[in-house]
Every structure is written in C-alpha cells, then in structure tokens.
Design an enzyme around this catalytic site. Structure first.
Site, PDB file in Angstrom:
ATOM      1  N   HIS A  67      -1.556   7.926   1.776  1.00  0.00           N
ATOM      2  CA  HIS A  67      -2.037   6.750   1.064  1.00  0.00           C
ATOM      3  C   HIS A  67      -3.214   6.102   1.782  1.00  0.00           C
ATOM      4  O   HIS A  67      -4.191   5.708   1.158  1.00  0.00           O
ATOM      5  CB  HIS A  67      -0.888   5.748   0.921  1.00  0.00           C
ATOM      6  CG  HIS A  67      -1.132   4.711  -0.110  1.00  0.00           C
ATOM      7  ND1 HIS A  67      -0.782   4.884  -1.430  1.00  0.00           N
ATOM      8  CD2 HIS A  67      -1.712   3.488  -0.030  1.00  0.00           C
ATOM      9  CE1 HIS A  67      -1.135   3.813  -2.111  1.00  0.00           C
ATOM     10  NE2 HIS A  67      -1.684   2.948  -1.290  1.00  0.00           N
ATOM     11  N   HIS A 113      -0.059   2.448  -8.812  1.00  0.00           N
ATOM     12  CA  HIS A 113       1.200   1.935  -8.289  1.00  0.00           C
ATOM     13  C   HIS A 113       2.321   2.755  -8.902  1.00  0.00           C
ATOM     14  O   HIS A 113       3.267   2.221  -9.477  1.00  0.00           O
ATOM     15  CB  HIS A 113       1.359   0.434  -8.552  1.00  0.00           C
ATOM     16  CG  HIS A 113       1.458  -0.352  -7.295  1.00  0.00           C
ATOM     17  ND1 HIS A 113       2.150  -1.523  -7.190  1.00  0.00           N
ATOM     18  CD2 HIS A 113       0.953  -0.114  -6.071  1.00  0.00           C
ATOM     19  CE1 HIS A 113       2.053  -1.975  -5.946  1.00  0.00           C
ATOM     20  NE2 HIS A 113       1.332  -1.143  -5.255  1.00  0.00           N
TER      21      HIS A 113
END
Lengths: 778, 234
Positions: A67, A113
């Site tokens: 990430h 998300h």
C-alpha cells in the site's frame, strides 16, 4: 500533557534504541506476521546496522507494505506517461495538479478503499471518501466534486445487496455532510467481485495556482504539529491489511483494522486546513492516511531530504497507555500532520481552535536525515528516512497469461450471434440489467447540487462543474470494463482510457489528464502479474495518444477472496476542461423531430459483452472489442469541435448493451422525460451484434434537422464515418429500431419504466418493508 | 440592504446562499459566525443548510444553543426577516420560531433531486414575486425533511394561510409520489404566525442561474428585497 510550543530540537541521542519493556522478541515468525520477507528483513538489518526494535519493525512493515511502498507495481508505473505542459504536479504528492486556465489549478486523485469496504461497507466507503478529500485539500485546493467507481458481485445475493447499499450510503453520507457534490462515477456488477467489492473514490479540488502547497517537512527547527482528531487504536496496520488477500475469517478478525469516519470533523478540518495554508504560518501539510503518523512524517522528511524527531508522549491520544508502536501505526481518521514555521505554533493553534480542533506540537524538523521516535526523551526508533520511504525493494515478477483465459478468449461465439428468442425481449432484459439500468437509486442518495456549481449531474456520460466566477468548467469521469480487461488486459486498458476520453468529449470537454486506480489480485501469481503488466502497457499507450498524462493514483493489490481474484480493473479517472459551460450538452434527446446521427462504425463484436453475460448464463468469453486508437482520436476531435460549434443537441457514448441500449438511454434520458424514437440501421452485421455488440469508437448524437448536413459534412472532413439513423419521436411514442434481419419495438414509457425500476426492484424487494421506495408512493 | 448568512460548524450551504444573494442588485451579504453574539446592522438573516454540529443528537438540536441564535431569535421576534433553508429550517423548529419537527425521510434514505413546489401563498415577504399556484423547480438534498406536526398545528397552518410551499407533480398536483420525504400535508415550507420567519427544506439558492438548471429560486430572494425596499404590508 504537552508544552505550549517547542521551538528547539531536542538534544540528539547517540544511543541505539533499546527494546521497550513488554516488546515481543524479534523472531522470524514475527517478521512474517508483519508481511516482510526474510530478504526484506535482511535489508532492514543492513540499513540499520543492527536488529530493529519491535517499534521499528512495525514502522518498516507499514512503509514497505504494498500500500505504501508499491513494491510490486512501482516498476510498471514508471512506464506511464506523466508529463505535459499543463501538468503542474505529477505523481508522488498527495494529488496530481494541472493548470485549468485563468490562473486556476485543479488537484485531483482517485483512491481505493476496497478491503475495508469488504469488511464494513458503510465505514469503509465513508472513510474512503474522507481520505481522498484530505488528499485534495492538503494540496491547498478546495474540494469541489467527488466521483465513485464501484464494483460488486451480482445483486441476486443478499450479501452483495448489503455491501452495495452500505457502500452507497457511506459514500453519500460522508460527501453530503462535508458538502461536496457527487458528479458521477460508475457501478458494475459481476460475480468476479463476489466477496471483493471495489470502492474507488475520486475527488477534484480547485485552487489559485500560487496556493499550491507540498507535503514537505522543510526548514530545520520547524515544528511538527498533530492536527485534528486524536489518535486512537483504530486501523492499526490498515496498510498491511490492505496488502493481504481476504479469507472467510477476514470479516471478524479484521474489523478493528477498519477505521471509523467523522465527516463533521472532516468539514472543520477542511476549513481549518485551507485557512492555515493561506495564513502562511505553515510550510507543509499532509494527511495521516495509510500507516498514519509513520508515513506522513517519514514521507514529508523524505521529500524534503530532512529528518524529523517525534515525541510520542506529546501526541494527543484518545486512549491511555498507547505504545509508540500503536501511536505510529494508528489509522484514526481526520488527522493531519502540519509543519509550522518556527515560532508560529500559537497562530496555528488559534486557527485550529477557531474550528474547534486541536493542534499540538509533537516534534521538529532536523537536518540529520533520520526518522527518530522518542518516548519521554528515550529513543525508541531511529531509522534513516530516505531508505525507509524510498528504499522499499521493488520487484519485477514473472508474468504468464493463464491458459484458462486464453481458452475463453479463443472461444467461438458464432452460436451466440443467433438471436435467443425475440429481440425486443432481449433488449428489455438488457435495459433491466444492473449494469445498464438507471443509476438513479444510487445518485439520489448523493448531494449533487451543493456548492451551486454543478452543470451536469450524475446519470450522463460525465459530470461537469463550473469554475467559480468563470465561464470555464471542469469535467470528470471514471471508466473501466473489468470483463474486457480479464479477457485481454492490454486491450481492456486501452478501451478504458478511450471510453473515459470519449465520455468527456460527449459533454464538450477536452480530456487533459488521468488519475488511475489499479485494482488487481495477488501480484505474486504469474497470471495476475501478467494482467498488471499488460494493463499498464495498454494504458500507457492510450494515455500517450490522447495526451492525457497520469498524474497519480493508487494501487490496490491482493483483491482476492479464498484464492479467487477479481477481474483486473485498472480504473481510469479522467478530467477535462470546458471552455464555456453554457455549451455543455447532455446525453438525452431533447426535441421531437431532431435527427439522430451515429458517428463511428459498427463491427460484429460480441466478446466480453453484457449481452453474453446477461442473456447467456454469465458467459464471459471472446475477444473484447478492438480499440482503434487513431480512429478514436479522430472521432473525439470531431465531436468536440461539433459541440463547441453548437451543432449537437446531445451526445452519448455507446458502451455496455451496445447501440440499442445507447439509443434507449438517450431516448429516456432527456430532462423533459422520455421521447419516442424511430431508427433504421442497414449494416450487414447480424442483428445481435449490431444491436447489442459493444464496439468502441461510437458516439450517438442528436441534431436539429437544419444542421444535419453540416454535421455529416464536418464529421467526414475529420475522417469520421457519420450517418443518419432516424428521428427523435414525441412523448408516449414507440421506441423502434429496424434492421434488415429484425426489429425492436416497445412503447417508450415501458422502456423507461423497466430502465428506472430495475435497481429499485432488486434493492427494495419487499414493498411493505420500511425503507422501501415504494412506501412513499402508496 | 445587508443580509446576514450564519455559519455554524458544519454549515455547507453558507457560501451558496452568500453567492445567490450577491446576484441581487443592492444586496450585501455578510457572514456571521456561530460564536458571534450580535447580528449587527442587517435587514434579514439566512440560516443555511448543512450539518450544523454534525447533526449530532438531532438535526439542528445543538445549533439552537449557539451564541448567535439568541440574536437571531430576538431579531425574529422584532419582526426581522429570517429564512431557514434545509438544516436552517430544522434549526428554526428546534429553537421554537416555527412549529413542528422534521423527521427522517419516510424512505429512510437521503434524497437528492429536483422537486416541484407549488406556491401556496403570496402573502409573505418571501413569495410576493411569485403567482399563487405557480410551480417552481428547485433541488432538495436531505435525509430529514419529513415535516411533522400535531393535527391542531397542521389545521392552524392550513387555516391561517401559513403553508408557503407544497411538493407537487410538474403539473402542480398533489400526489404521494411527488412528496419526496413523507411530509404531512405535502409541506415543503411554512411561515410563523407573524409571517416574517420562513422555513423550507428545498434549496432556492441552488436554483438561481440558468447554467445550474433553474432560476426559479431567485424570486424568493427578490421578494425579500422588494419587501424590505418597498416596506409593503403583509
């Protein structure tokens, strides 16, 4: 709890950090649990010249997660074009920034998300919107619009309906409360997203060119301040969680890693941040997003080439006895890290106080290039900042196409070119497909008109907002057909870029730049890495051709549940500029008697189509539609010119469901209600492909009959095939398409009813249940 | 003519109201902060939409206690013109300047789209520019706009010509389908007894320019200007 100001750096500690009491011993198992490979751990030991402490291990684990560290995607991302004369800020900052004229700049970015939304759809989606808004206003830009790009499994599953409704409510509640209009996006349903929904949120913000501020911790002695909400124990290791596959157990075990959003605090933080930036009291600001304080502080130091020292006992916390490990890795929402000019801390605090928020000094900028963490003056972590932020190992993996996909692509589709029953029935079934049906159920839950700048609302090809005090405007869209990308990732990515640009052109905007959201499965699997590489190559080629550089974005990998990956889904968020918002056109027909014109060519292509999936039991096979980039560019130049000359009354892209569904969308999409239609198509293509095939590079337009020959002539001058299909009818007329081998005929009100009610009918099953929309109409 | 636009923490239509007022000749909008105790020299007050104080507890329930509200109440009691739009309407009900309450939408979902409003009375300082029965196109965007009041209150509102706007079909007819939130008597906006305080859920400030899709909201602000400059009787 803390001092009122901290104007001098603390004395340097020379000792190596010691383990804190209660720290677990550093074992290979612990390293593995932190998502680091033995080789990566060795690299960490080389960087430090010693074994990391538990706190340091946590820091590395977050910063070197997929990430934050982009370890499996960075080498591919370098293939994308990132520059153009109008690009002010390319990749690497909180958001990309382009010049949009009249001294104004547009900041924009998309972010995923996905993992949090799979576990807790409402909060996952809400905090996704919150995060992307912070990325925009930390650049100094006021957020002016959001878009949402969503993927779910089919709606016949209760779980998928739950995820869908929770995500839509989450996106809506957050944006509505902060007061940012939602101007568009997309939603797509396919079993490939079962258990792994995709929630990508995009935001746009506007600022004066000279108000741009970067996320840098510069100026030795300047003070780092924690601003906004307090730090709690929520979302610890969210970045690492987002870099793992989900499993059946993820639901319960992962819930503490999902953050909880508070849009009210966000709104205050937005206003306070913009006031702070304009005040001149700060030199840098960054959201504490993924990996929280760790990534914001170390990245700001890394960008500025400076160092930072942070005192953990000064960080405002929500809960007692939080360890440095927890404070550093918390992903509590609505927090910012601000670098205040030395001596201006009190002014910063006053601005935050006006907005009912806290600002506390928690550290300072140093010149030693180290990311150093202290707890009551004792060093608990000391890491060279640059290797931490930029030294994450990057990998080029092996990429091999899966044999299964090869076989699907090679499948002979001839049998499916024969109509399956009545063409009108097939057409109506497609109009009711959640991938084609009206999205009103979704966007009616979003405030689309707040800020009084929305020129085109959701429901058309692209959203448009005007720039305050100007005739100019900005358009935005998100696009990607995951099925095409699954069958042929390079072609699918080219199609996504082409469609995004086509959508912008259809409203009268010139495409200018891209933010991308690369959603894929586990990159360690060769067939997934193949998809990534091919998709990036296709995207790079198309972005070069359309002169729409990629100014940033987001990578979301490991989108797999129990080993099953999603379709490769490289979402394109594209922005464009409109010279005069009064010239913008919508997708719906406007006046009975207008001439309907098709620009572009029909081809016999049904591979990867909604027709195959919906009518033939979920079949996903064949070559997806071919993209002729040069023809596409000619088409787009022609249509943009025609709109700017005021010759088109509507323009609409042909996409899922093909020409028949595009015609129907235009017929029911006018602002004054559905209009009938009568068209004849004479191509020598079998009717299934002609009506429902999804060939790219086609735009439907309606024009005043007086302008018909001018439009046809100018299109041909651009080298674009153009022809008259028929006429727009009156309200209540028939919707009628004739082809040499069959016809579609249905009352337009029936078409409109099916199109509008499809999603409400799926979502509000029980008409007597509270919350059912039909309740209001009884 | 000076008009105060009040900003609460969480207001998000304050700038929209400011901008709409700015379009009118001779109108000077001024922001007032929730912590201010005085309105200053103003001729009218707008309480804008948004989520004041996060709508915690109940929409508008906390805003009513903010320092500026004492001044707004005093201004209204002296006959000053006050308009509450969306969240502003909720605040006016909470503070007792208007009767009734706004419940969650009957669908239990946020609703954002254009609605049609019928002007029910022109005997207010806010609607004198309209015709009685005129149908306006104006956006709504709310989760709690379901107007509720006791039957006696509703009867009084009906009997004293205090229902200013009702939700209707494009043709101007009452229908359950055209009522977006389940409001009693299709009520979209009401005035107080002395007719100087208006509360409404739809957003007239979002319908003031052709490029935004409608100019039907302009008349409301122009009516206020007419009223204040001409000083006409109600």
């Amino acid at each position: 709890m803390s001092k009122t100001s901290e104007t001098t750096p603390r004395p340097r500690s020379t000792k190596a950090p010691q383990p804190r009491p209660g720290d677990p011993p550093i074992t290979p198992e612990l390293v593995d649990e932190h998502g680091l490979s033995p080789e990566e751990f060795e690299r960490i030991e080389r960087i430090l010249g010693r074994t990391p402490t538990f706190t340091e291990l946590g820091i590395f684990s977050a910063m070197w997660s997929e990430h934050c560290g982009y370890k499996n995607s960075k080498r591919l991302l370098m293939l994308l074009p990132t520059e153009a004369p109008w690009v002010i800020q390319g990749p690497g900052e909180n958001a990309g920034v382009i010049d949009v004229g009249e001294g104004l700049a547009l900041a924009f970015k998309i972010e995923s998300h996905n993992h949090p939304s799979a576990v807790e759809p409402y909060q996952g989606a809400a905090t996704g919107v919150g995060g992307i808004l912070r990325d925009i206003f930390t650049m100094g830009a006021r957020p002016v619009a959001v878009l949402d790009s969503l993927r779910f499994g089919d709606l016949d599953s209760g779980r998928n309906r739950y995820l869908f409704s929770g995500v839509v409510k989450g996106v809506g509640d957050y944006g509505n409360c902060v007061g940012i209009p939602n101007i568009g996006g997309e939603v797509f349903f396919d079993r490939a997203y079962d258990g792994n929904p995709l929630v990508n949120a995009m935001a746009l913000g506007v600022m004066k060119r000279d108000e741009l501020i970067l996320a840098e911790a510069s100026g030795v002695g300047n003070t780092l301040m924690a601003v906004g909400a307090r730090t709690g124990r929520d979302g610890i290791h969210g970045a690492t969680f987002a870099s793992e596959e989900l499993s059946a157990d993820s639901d319960e075990a992962s819930r503490p890693q999902v953050q909880v959003g508070d849009p009210f605090t966000e709104k205050l933080l937005l206003e306070a941040s913009l006031e702070l930036i304009r005040s001149g009291h700060i030199v840098g600001i960054q959201d504490m997003g993924a990996a929280g304080l760790t990534s914001s502080a170390s990245e700001m130091a890394g960008r500025a080439g400076s160092g930072v020292v942070l005192e953990m006992s000064d960080v405002p916390v929500r809960e007692p006895e939080m360890t440095p490990y927890e404070i550093l890795l918390s992903e509590s929402q609505e927090r910012m890290l601000v670098v205040a000019r030395q001596g201006h801390e009190e002014e910063v605090r006053k601005i935050l106080e006006k907005w009912e928020l806290e600002a506390e000094p928690i550290g300072s900028v140093t010149d030693d290039g180290h990311f150093r963490i202290e707890e009551d003056g004792t060093v608990v972590a000391d890491i060279p900042a640059l290797p931490l932020t930029d030294g994450c190992p990057t990998y080029e993996r092996e990429g091999i196409e899966s044999d299964e996909v090869k076989a699907l692509r090679a499948r002979d589709l001839a049998e499916f070119l024969e109509p399956e029953g009545d063409l009108t029935d097939t057409f109506l079934q497609l109009m009711e497909s959640p991938n084609i049906a009206s999205r009103r159920w979704i966007y009616e839950q979003f405030d689309t008109t707040v800020r009084t700048s929305t020129v085109l609302r959701p429901g058309g090809d692209a959203g448009v907002i005007r720039l305050s005090g100007s005739r100019r405007g900005v358009a935005a869209t998100t696009d990607c057909n995951g099925r095409y990308c699954f069958l042929n990732p390079r072609e699918g990515a080219r199609a996504a870029v082409a469609e995004a640009a086509r959508n912008l052109v259809c409203v009268g905007a010139l495409p200018t730049a891209v933010t991308n959201n690369l959603n894929f499965g586990n990159p360690l699997k060769p067939h997934i890495y193949y998809q990534m590489r091919e998709a990036v190559l296709g995207m790079a080629e198309a972005c070069r051709l359309f002169e729409t550089p990629v100014t940033g974005g987001n990578v979301s990998l490991y989108n797999e549940t129990d080993g099953q990956a999603i379709y490769p889904t490289p979402v394109i968020g594209m922005v464009g500029t409109v010279d005069d918002v009064s010239q913008v056109v919508g997708h719906g027909f406007r006046t009975p008697g207008d001439t309907v014109i098709l620009l572009g060519e029909n081809r016999e292509e049904i591979g990867g189509s909604e027709y195959l999936y919906r009518i033939h039991d979920g079949l996903v096979a064949g070559e997806p539609p071919v993209v002729d980039l040069l023809a596409e560019r000619r088409l787009q130049h022609a249509v943009l010119a025609l709109i700017q000359q005021g010759l088109l009354k509507s323009a609409h892209d042909c996409a899922e469901g093909g020409l028949a569904c595009a015609l129907a969308e235009a017929a029911v999409g006018g602002s004054r209600g559905p209009l009938g239609l009568s068209v004849q198509i004479h191509d020598r293509i079998r009717p299934v492909a002609l009506l429902f095939g999804e060939s790219t590079g086609r735009i439907l337009a309606s024009v005043d009959p007086a302008d018909e020959s001018a439009v046809l002539g100018r299109a041909r001058n651009h080298g674009v095939p153009a022809r008259v299909l028929g006429k727009v009818g009156a309200p209540g007329d028939e919707f009628r398409i004739d082809t040499p081998e069959g016809a579609i005929r249905a009352p337009i009100d029936e078409v409109a009813r099916r199109y509008r009610n499809a999603i409400p009918n799926l979502m509000d099953h029980d008409p007597d249940a509270p919350g059912g929309e039909s309740h209001a109409s009884t | 003519m000076k008009v105060a636009v009040v900003t609460f923490p969480g207001s998000n239509c304050d700038h929209d109201c400011y901008r709409a007022l700015k379009l009118l000749d001779g109108v000077e909008p001024h922001f007032r902060w929730h912590r201010d105790r005085e309105l200053g020299e103003v001729q009218a007050v707008v309480l804008p939409g948004g989520f004041s104080y996060g709508d915690y507890l109940r929409a508008g329930a906390i805003a009513r206690f903010s320092p500026i509200m004492d001044a707004v109440v005093a201004f209204a009691r002296e006959g000053g013109l006050v308009v509450g739009i969306c969240n502003g309407f909720q605040v006016l009900c909470e503070v007792g300047l208007l009767p009734g309450a706004l419940l969650r939408n009957e669908s239990l979902r946020f609703r954002s789209h254009e609605v049609h409003l019928r002007v029910e009375t022109t005997r207010t300082p806010f609607t004198r520019r309209y015709r009685k029965g005129q149908v306006l196109r104006v956006p709504i965007a709310h989760g709690e706009g379901n107007y509720h009041a006791e039957p006696e209150v509703l009867a009084e509102l009906e009997g004293t010509d205090r229902i200013v706007f009702r939700y209707v079909t494009p043709a101007g007819e009452l229908s359950a389908e055209a009522n977006p939130n389940g409001s009693a008597h299709h009520i979209a906006g009401i005035v107080n007894e002395s007719r100087n305080v208006l509360g409404m859920m739809p957003h007239p400030e979002r319908a003031v320019e052709e490029v935004l899709g409608s100019t039907d909201g302009l008349g409301l602000f122009q009516s206020m200007v007419d009223h204040l400059t001409a000083g006409a009787t109600l």
